[in-house]
Motif scaffolding. Structure first.
Motif, PDB file in Angstrom:
ATOM      1  N   ILE A 192      26.593  -0.522-149.385  1.00 48.92           N
ATOM      2  CA  ILE A 192      26.875  -1.068-148.055  1.00 48.92           C
ATOM      3  C   ILE A 192      26.831   0.034-147.005  1.00 48.92           C
ATOM      4  CG2 ILE A 192      28.632  -2.197-146.629  1.00 48.92           C
ATOM      5  CD1 ILE A 192      29.650  -3.525-149.240  1.00 48.92           C
ATOM      6  N   VAL A 193      27.541   1.121-147.277  1.00 51.64           N
ATOM      7  CA  VAL A 193      27.601   2.225-146.322  1.00 51.64           C
ATOM      8  C   VAL A 193      26.221   2.840-146.129  1.00 51.64           C
ATOM      9  CG1 VAL A 193      28.536   4.547-145.971  1.00 51.64           C
ATOM     10  CG2 VAL A 193      30.033   2.707-146.759  1.00 51.64           C
ATOM     11  N   LYS A 194      25.499   3.034-147.213  1.00 54.10           N
ATOM     12  CA  LYS A 194      24.167   3.648-147.124  1.00 54.10           C
ATOM     13  C   LYS A 194      23.217   2.801-146.276  1.00 54.10           C
ATOM     14  CE  LYS A 194      21.248   3.264-150.527  1.00 54.10           C
ATOM     15  NZ  LYS A 194      20.569   3.393-151.853  1.00 54.10           N
ATOM     16  N   THR A 195      23.327   1.464-146.397  1.00 55.07           N
ATOM     17  CA  THR A 195      22.416   0.579-145.679  1.00 55.07           C
ATOM     18  C   THR A 195      22.782   0.454-144.208  1.00 55.07           C
ATOM     19  OG1 THR A 195      22.041  -0.678-147.711  1.00 55.07           O
ATOM     20  CG2 THR A 195      21.411  -1.730-145.636  1.00 55.07           C
ATOM     21  N   LEU A 196      24.060   0.287-143.915  1.00 56.20           N
ATOM     22  CA  LEU A 196      24.474   0.057-142.528  1.00 56.20           C
ATOM     23  C   LEU A 196      24.473   1.337-141.697  1.00 56.20           C
ATOM     24  CD1 LEU A 196      27.419  -2.505-142.878  1.00 56.20           C
ATOM     25  CD2 LEU A 196      25.011  -2.950-142.404  1.00 56.20           C
ATOM     26  N   TYR A 197      24.718   2.484-142.327  1.00 54.40           N
ATOM     27  CA  TYR A 197      24.856   3.723-141.563  1.00 54.40           C
ATOM     28  C   TYR A 197      23.879   4.763-142.110  1.00 54.40           C
ATOM     29  CZ  TYR A 197      29.006   1.179-140.330  1.00 54.40           C
ATOM     30  OH  TYR A 197      29.855   0.186-139.916  1.00 54.40           O
ATOM     31  N   PRO A 198      22.804   5.021-141.401  1.00 59.53           N
ATOM     32  CA  PRO A 198      21.763   5.932-141.892  1.00 59.53           C
ATOM     33  C   PRO A 198      22.273   7.365-141.998  1.00 59.53           C
ATOM     34  CG  PRO A 198      21.368   5.361-139.603  1.00 59.53           C
ATOM     35  CD  PRO A 198      22.490   4.483-140.068  1.00 59.53           C
ATOM     36  N   GLU A 199      21.564   8.173-142.740  1.00 57.23           N
ATOM     37  CA  GLU A 199      21.943   9.569-142.929  1.00 57.23           C
ATOM     38  C   GLU A 199      22.075  10.265-141.580  1.00 57.23           C
ATOM     39  OE1 GLU A 199      20.526  13.568-145.399  1.00 57.23           O
ATOM     40  OE2 GLU A 199      19.373  11.706-145.524  1.00 57.23           O
ATOM     41  N   GLY A 200      23.175  11.014-141.433  1.00 56.48           N
ATOM     42  CA  GLY A 200      23.448  11.685-140.173  1.00 56.48           C
ATOM     43  C   GLY A 200      24.463  10.951-139.322  1.00 56.48           C
ATOM     44  N   HIS A 201      24.681   9.679-139.587  1.00 54.56           N
ATOM     45  CA  HIS A 201      25.713   8.918-138.886  1.00 54.56           C
ATOM     46  C   HIS A 201      27.071   9.335-139.441  1.00 54.56           C
ATOM     47  CE1 HIS A 201      28.100   5.449-137.542  1.00 54.56           C
ATOM     48  NE2 HIS A 201      27.127   5.207-136.674  1.00 54.56           N
ATOM     49  N   SER A 297      27.150  -4.641-138.877  1.00 56.80           N
ATOM     50  CA  SER A 297      27.826  -3.540-138.215  1.00 56.80           C
ATOM     51  C   SER A 297      28.286  -4.016-136.845  1.00 56.80           C
ATOM     52  CB  SER A 297      26.881  -2.343-138.061  1.00 56.80           C
ATOM     53  OG  SER A 297      27.549  -1.248-137.486  1.00 56.80           O
ATOM     54  N   VAL A 298      29.582  -3.832-136.551  1.00 57.58           N
ATOM     55  CA  VAL A 298      30.177  -4.335-135.305  1.00 57.58           C
ATOM     56  C   VAL A 298      31.020  -3.227-134.677  1.00 57.58           C
ATOM     57  CG1 VAL A 298      30.175  -6.741-136.092  1.00 57.58           C
ATOM     58  CG2 VAL A 298      32.159  -5.280-136.569  1.00 57.58           C
ATOM     59  N   PRO A 299      31.584  -3.446-133.484  1.00 54.74           N
ATOM     60  CA  PRO A 299      32.359  -2.386-132.820  1.00 54.74           C
ATOM     61  C   PRO A 299      33.671  -2.080-133.524  1.00 54.74           C
ATOM     62  CG  PRO A 299      31.635  -4.067-131.255  1.00 54.74           C
ATOM     63  CD  PRO A 299      31.384  -4.609-132.614  1.00 54.74           C
ATOM     64  N   GLY A 300      34.266  -0.943-133.134  1.00 53.58           N
ATOM     65  CA  GLY A 300      35.532  -0.499-133.693  1.00 53.58           C
ATOM     66  C   GLY A 300      36.734  -1.122-133.020  1.00 53.58           C
ATOM     67  N   ILE A 350      32.902  -3.306-139.853  1.00 50.87           N
ATOM     68  CA  ILE A 350      32.030  -4.067-140.737  1.00 50.87           C
ATOM     69  C   ILE A 350      32.561  -5.486-140.806  1.00 50.87           C
ATOM     70  CG2 ILE A 350      31.120  -4.326-143.071  1.00 50.87           C
ATOM     71  CD1 ILE A 350      31.451  -1.319-143.450  1.00 50.87           C
ATOM     72  N   LEU A 351      31.768  -6.418-140.333  1.00 52.92           N
ATOM     73  CA  LEU A 351      32.101  -7.834-140.423  1.00 52.92           C
ATOM     74  C   LEU A 351      31.390  -8.391-141.647  1.00 52.92           C
ATOM     75  CD1 LEU A 351      33.423 -10.305-138.882  1.00 52.92           C
ATOM     76  CD2 LEU A 351      31.133 -10.728-137.981  1.00 52.92           C
ATOM     77  N   ASN A 352      32.117  -9.109-142.479  1.00 51.06           N
ATOM     78  CA  ASN A 352      31.458  -9.634-143.673  1.00 51.06           C
ATOM     79  C   ASN A 352      31.906 -11.037-144.008  1.00 51.06           C
ATOM     80  OD1 ASN A 352      33.714  -9.595-145.702  1.00 51.06           O
ATOM     81  ND2 ASN A 352      33.755  -7.469-145.053  1.00 51.06           N
TER      82      ASN A 352
END
Length: 946
Positions: A192-201, A297-300, A350-352
């Motif tokens: 999940i993390v790898k897909t929603l947040y690309p490397e460097g995020h 992916s949604v706001p904080g 993260i909205l799921n």
């Protein structure tokens, strides 16, 4: 604020003729609805007044005064989390959370030792993407000691961070990672993390970090990490409880004022990512049923859409009455469960939404309907009633949590979270005001804005696990017991002597007075008053429990209780769910082996209609055949899923071996026994066991007994027992411990950890007051963090994330268990250590003077904090009745503890525990584990789970 419903984010991937019917006419239901307290009135009741100030070194201090008990919640939050870790140092924030429990310059021992010396309760530390926090609730007289302790690890830690401690805690953290990865679906969150947040995020990796980065962490790396992030000007201290701002300020100045400023961590900025197109990932693992989950992916937390998204997700899949529940689970019955959540972090969220597919149904069918329902919801928007119900349920949960001054969700945490993550201790007030005024249009707009963007769909289905474990580079080389440091490398350097302040005189426990009375039909009512929050808790307890199940129909009690909430003769299951949500009421079912309990937690303003709802559920269950089949399928799937986890498989295997397979405590429920249950069985169970002449009522409320009794009388006072005789339980066939020990190895291939559990039945009488000697003897052996088993395998060897020994007390049997998840390549070594420790404890190396003093002092000092909440008081009163104890029992405990000696504890342990008669069960990779067991000298039987 992190909001969850039904399940955690990581778990999303796994995932009649009734007697004495009381009719509830429509007009009565409407009247009850009109009695519901307005949402704004409930919001107005939530207040945490506080005073905030800052020391010259930049430490932010927040104080909330609450004199309900002689305790203070202490919380220290550092403005650093995994999102602030640079490349190559993932997991550092979490690793340092562990290191900061391992001693500071003036408190060089494990911090749990000092916490127990103070009688601390609700203590822990956690790390997430955004912050690291430490918290404990201490008696007021120990507050100065707690401030000394927290300030020593803030300002005087590095001299105590040695290579030996780093190596040890590196091993512990890596075993924590293995333990999580070893669960069904344990690799999903990484995807999940790898897909929603690309490397460097900043959010591109999980807080646990990578094995490689943990392997590479040098002593100088972690020391620099501390210097950069843990200064007072990067921290917030909250004190909540029996202290005023005027009393707090000089103490805080004394202990934290001399600490020098450090660099200020500017939390990493992070954009809300957006996928360029929909992504669909299919994974396989040891799960009983396929799970479909969608992620956006949604706001904080500081975004205006936070509350709208949380409420919207609850309406769609989080509430018991949610649309996905109604359509997929109840009506179409193509799913056995649904889930939803808005997991908001500081910068992103993260909205799921998810659904667990009913076995036999095509995944594509459920996925198509899931997408259709989401599209329909966005197009139509929620109703006013849905928004109000979600908001009320949310608010009621908040009110209940704020009863505690500390802990995971109490007042101190609420204030600290607002300050650190939103720059406002009163942030919760803004969120509650939004909650009270939120409109359907706002919810629809937020869902449309974010849920129409590309999403990740992740399907987890049964099969051979997809993905590989990340293992440490060299497991053996990282073992703390084998590390060879340079001479002097593990010596502690003290840069400034800071003597520990004395613990002042502490208050004794003032357990609330318990009043015993009866309803007009003879049901006994036990009442106690607690007025910290406007909540009333009512437990209707029946002398039944799972021990009342016929052996051939194990699971009958659980299925009966489950069906009681799935429709009455006047309300459907959906109508029941909606009614509870409008009231902010929680009605739960449980009780364990010996009791079946229906518990109501009600906002006191809504107590009357909540009791009306509770009595309808208890007295008028419909036991609808269609609902039975639906719940049966859910139950069977749950059993199958539990047998996919290492713990579930271990307990399923060992229970009949310890208690015997032909008695109430040893025979587990199985798919076959649940399948054999009929509707007539449910009706018969209710008539024989869940009846007024087999019940007691327990109440803890902020309301006076005179205010509570009319509602109880109306709900249960005219309830008559049926003519059939009460049920009886048999306990004459419980097994005895075997003559010699043995090992049963349950093969679970590709397991990075082995789950070890061992135990035996004892001859201890559960109602003997002297059983507390066995409990405290176990506190030396395995009962808490500082016990020998945990300190050996976790804190010394680094082979496990946690080891426990426990006295398992049921009304008619007492057993003793040892449990230890350990890294797979150390299974044999760990078994040898467990056997040695238990044997020495009951033969040559019993309780020491130091252990006796520590344990007794801790048990006495923690009593006020232990019974801080109404829920704890309610549970204690129920225990007093079950074990035939006087109602002032809790107030006599301190004297009983003071009378304990090394000899009395040793005698209790030696009479109960015989290590030569243990049955051991190990769940792990048999190919890797079995050769390790050969040197133990015990017979080993390898079994393949069905």
């Amino acid at each position: 604020m992190l909001k969850t419903t039904k399940t955690s984010l990581a778990a999303l991937a796994v995932a009649l003729a009734a007697p004495a019917v009381i009719a509830v006419p429509a007009q009565a239901q409407e009247a009850a609805a009109q009695d519901v307290a307005p949402l704004q009135n409930l919001v107005d009741e939530v207040a945490i007044p506080y005073e905030e100030f800052q020391l010259e070194n930049g430490l932010t201090v927040i104080v909330h005064e609450d004199r309900k008990a002689p305790i203070v919640g202490v919380a220290v939050w550092y403005n650093v989390g995994s999102k602030d870790e640079p490349k190559g140092q993932t997991g550092f924030a979490h690793l340092f959370e562990h290191l900061m429990f391992n001693g500071s310059e003036n408190a060089p021992n494990d911090y749990f030792q000092y916490l127990q010396e103070m009688g601390a309760t609700d203590y822990n530390g956690t790390t997430n993407f955004d912050r690291t926090n430490y918290f404990q609730t201490v008696p007021t007289g120990a507050l100065e000691r707690a401030l000394w302790l927290e300030s020593d690890r803030m300002g005087y830690l590095l001299g105590a961070v040695t290579q030996e401690k780093l190596d040890n805690q590196r091993g512990v953290v890596q075993n924590e990672k293995r333990q999580g990865d070893n669960q069904p679906g344990g690799l999903v969150f990484y995807e999940i993390v790898k897909t929603l947040y690309p490397e460097g995020h900043p959010y591109d990796h999980t807080p646990i970090g990578s094995m490689a980065d943990l392997d590479a962490a040098s002593l100088e790396d972690v020391r620099n990490w501390f210097r950069d992030n843990y200064g007072p000007n990067n921290a917030t201290l909250v004190l909540a409880g029996d202290i005023s701002p005027a009393e707090a300020r000089p103490l805080v100045e004394k202990y934290f004022g001399p600490i020098a400023r450090g660099p200020v961590n500017e939390p990493a900025q992070a954009k809300v990512t957006e996928l360029t197109e929909d992504v669909r990932v299919v994974m396989q693992d040891q799960v009983a049923a396929a799970n479909i989950a969608k992620y956006w992916s949604v706001p904080g937390i500081t975004d205006r859409d936070l509350t709208a998204l949380t409420v919207g997700a609850n309406i769609l899949g989080g509430l018991a009455s949610s649309r996905l529940d109604n359509m997929l689970v109840r009506d179409e019955q193509i799913a056995v469960g649904v889930s939803a959540g808005n997991f908001a972090f500081q910068r992103v969220g993260i909205l799921n939404l998810g659904a667990t597919v009913r076995p036999g149904v095509e995944i594509e069918t459920v996925e198509k309907r899931l997408d259709e329902i989401i599209a329909q919801y966005i197009a139509e928007g929620p109703t006013e009633d849905e928004v109000r119900r979600s908001a009320t349920a949310n608010l009621a949960s908040t009110i209940r949590g704020l009863e505690q001054v500390g802990g995971f969700g109490g007042k101190a945490v609420t204030l600290a979270q607002g300050e650190v993550l939103a720059g406002d201790p009163g942030f919760f007030e803004r969120q509650l005001e939004i909650l009270a005024t939120l409109t359907p249009a706002e919810v629809q707009a937020a869902m449309k804005k974010w849920m129409t963007k590309p999403s990740l769909t992740l399907v987890l289905q049964p099969g051979e696990r997809t993905g590989e474990y990340e293992e440490a580079a060299s497991v053996a080389a990282s073992d703390a017991d084998e590390a060879e440091a340079a001479p002097g490398a593990n010596e502690i350097t003290v840069t400034k002597e800071r003597p520990a302040p004395p613990i002042s005189e502490l208050s004794d426990l003032e357990f609330p007075d318990v009043t015993e009375t009866t309803l007009s039909n003879g049901i006994t009512v036990y009442y106690a008053q607690r007025d910290a929050v406007p909540v009333t808790r009512v437990a209707l307890s029946f002398d039944a429990g799972s021990a009342a199940d016929p052996l051939e129909k194990r699971g009958l009690e659980g299925l009966t209780l489950g069906l009681m909430d799935e429709g009455t003769t006047t309300r459907t299951s959906q109508e029941l769910a909606e009614a509870k949500e409008r009231l902010g009421a929680v009605i739960s079912f449980g009780g364990g082996s010996d009791r079946s309990t229906v518990t109501l937690s009600s906002l006191s303003a809504n107590l009357a209609p909540s009791l009306e709802l509770m009595t309808d559920i208890v007295r008028n269950p419909a036991f609808d055949q269609d609902e039975l089949e639906r719940v049966r399928t859910q139950t069977v799937t749950g059993i199958q899923q539990s047998l996919k986890s290492p713990e579930g498989l271990a307990f399923f295997t060992i229970s009949p071996l310890i208690y015997g397979s032909n008695n109430a405590y040893g025979a587990p429920e199985t798919v076959e026994t649940v399948q054999a249950i009929t509707r007539e069985d449910l009706i018969d169970f209710k008539q024989r066991w869940l009846r007024p002449d087999n019940a007691d009522i327990f109440v803890v409320s902020d309301m006076a007994l005179s205010e509570v009794m009319p509602g109880l009388e109306a709900a249960f006072g005219n309830w008559k027992a049926p003519s059939v005789p009460k049920g009886t339980k048999a306990f004459d066939n419980i097994a005895t411990a075997p003559e010699s020990s043995r090992i049963v190895l349950v093969n679970r291939p590709n397991s990075p950890q082995s789950y070890i559990i061992g135990g035996q039945i004892t001859d201890v009488d559960a109602k003997d007051p002297a059983i507390i000697d066995l409990f405290n003897a176990n506190n030396a052996l395995g009962g808490n963090f500082l016990a020998r088993l945990n300190m050996n395998l976790r804190e010394t060897k680094g082979w496990s994330y946690g080891v426990r020994g426990s006295v398992n007390r049921q009304e008619n049997a007492v057993s003793y268990f040892v449990s230890a998840p350990v890294q797979a390549d150390r299974t044999g070594d760990a078994m040898a250590e467990l056997i040695r420790e238990v044997d020495e404890f009951v033969t040559t190396r019993g309780v020491t003077d130091e252990e006796l003093t520590r344990i007794v002092n801790n048990e006495i000092l923690q009593l006020p904090g232990q019974y801080e909440t109404a829920g704890a008081v309610l549970s204690a009163i129920q225990g007093n009745v079950m074990y035939d104890r006087p109602m002032d029992y809790q107030e006599t405990l301190a004297e009983s503890y003071r009378a304990q000696t090394r000899e009395s504890l040793d005698a209790a342990a030696r009479a109960a525990i015989d290590p030569d008669r243990f049955t051991w069960v190990i769940v792990g990779d048999a190919e890797q584990v079995r050769p390790q067991l050969e040197s133990l000298g015990l017979p080993v039987e390898t079994v393949q789970p069905e």
